[in-house]
Design a protein around this motif. Sequence first.
Motif, short mmCIF file in Angstrom:
data_model
loop_
_atom_site.label_atom_id
_atom_site.label_comp_id
_atom_site.label_asym_id
_atom_site.label_seq_id
_atom_site.Cartn_x
_atom_site.Cartn_y
_atom_site.Cartn_z
N ASP A 1 -0.67 36.93 -78.69
CA ASP A 1 -1.81 37.29 -79.55
C ASP A 1 -1.93 38.80 -79.72
OD1 ASP A 1 -2.33 34.64 -79.75
OD2 ASP A 1 -4.08 34.65 -78.43
N HIS B 1 -6.46 32.23 -87.20
CA HIS B 1 -5.53 32.76 -86.19
C HIS B 1 -4.11 32.21 -86.37
CE1 HIS B 1 -4.56 34.03 -82.01
NE2 HIS B 1 -3.91 32.89 -81.92
N MET C 1 -1.01 40.93 -86.36
CA MET C 1 -0.74 39.71 -87.15
C MET C 1 -1.98 39.30 -87.94
SD MET C 1 -0.60 36.81 -84.16
CE MET C 1 -2.12 36.02 -83.57
N SER D 1 2.45 28.08 -79.06
CA SER D 1 1.56 29.01 -78.34
C SER D 1 0.88 28.26 -77.21
CB SER D 1 0.53 29.59 -79.31
OG SER D 1 -0.36 28.57 -79.70
N HIS E 1 -0.40 34.11 -86.69
CA HIS E 1 0.88 33.89 -86.00
C HIS E 1 2.01 33.69 -87.02
CE1 HIS E 1 0.15 33.88 -81.74
NE2 HIS E 1 -0.85 33.03 -81.82
#
Length: 334
Positions: free
Chosen positions: A302, A117, A306, A142, A121
């Motif tokens: 989110d 993840h 991406m 984040s 980003h």
Amino acid sequence: MSSSGNGLVLGIETSCDDTAVALVDAHGTVVASAVASQTAIHQRYGGVYPEAASRAHVDKILPTVRMVIEDSGIDPTELTAIGVTRGPGLIGSLMVGLNTACGLGQGWGVPVVGVNHLRGHLRSADLEERRVRFPAVILLVSGGHTLLARMTDPSDIKLIGNTKDDSVGEAYDKVARMLGLGYPGGPVVDRMAGTGTANIPFPRPMLDQGLDFSFSGLKSAVSRYLAATPDYKQEDVAASFVASCMEVLVTKCRRALESYESESLVIVGGVAASPPLRQAAQELCSALGVDLCLPPLRWSTDNGAMIALATWDYLATGRVMNLEPTPSLNIESF
Ligand code: KG4
Ligand code: ZN
């Protein structure tokens, strides 16, 4: 792993509280995207309630995938790959995305790639158009992370600074809760800060020390101030808290840019949507003669796009098959 197909990757993101899906080509063009937000579910708890998040992902994931496939009119059996977040995140939420991706991949005969993840980003600033010139310093801010990284190309990432405790997004969310402003805290605290005066001397944690961060002391200082000051002004507390966060973030970015020769400063993650951060970063980059690269606002929080763009990096380097749900994952991991 074949890189054939229709030149599109389906990205699936379910690491936390949004069910997000998108179709993206190798240049970062977003062909279709949908997000089923869970904000309304978690608002009443003042934060993300993991069990409710998993259940909502189960309800929303297939309708969200279907919406993206139907919007684009593509034949899913011709996808180049499916990319899905494998971590970091909430274990139950990650499992819903991974299981769904594996089922769809098997049914459609399409390869499935497990994606970090955080790498998603990092790549969000290159969605829709190429913005990032390398080498770059990246500030990832984040709800789950606050870190600085150095990137010489999309597959070469080094961690150069990290938070010792809370993330800045978490501090925003907790301060919002203390002020009774609801969840998520970032946008509402920023809005309120815009109407107040930064006249309370909250601490600037670790300001003079290297590239690491700490935000739990700042959060506690706000809590102590509220307890000791019954007639506090909400907007001045918000403005003073935001001023402290901004001074810390910008000072660390400046130090990183002065320590590592860089063409760009890239700021990604939910807090990259913050207007005061965008403005302070622009002033810093103009002063240092460095490009400021920010994702379009809708790709800061989110999203599936991406994850899809990061999947192309995995395909290019052949790192493809790790589909274990992994709640903790370092930014340097694939
Ligand atoms: O990247 P993200 O959507 O999820 C994680 O991976 O954690 O970031 C969510 C965080 C939340 O803490 C939220 O309060 C913060 O991003 N956020 C903001 C703003 N919009 C969202 N923080 C400051 N200013 C904003 N405008
Ligand atoms: Zn995130």
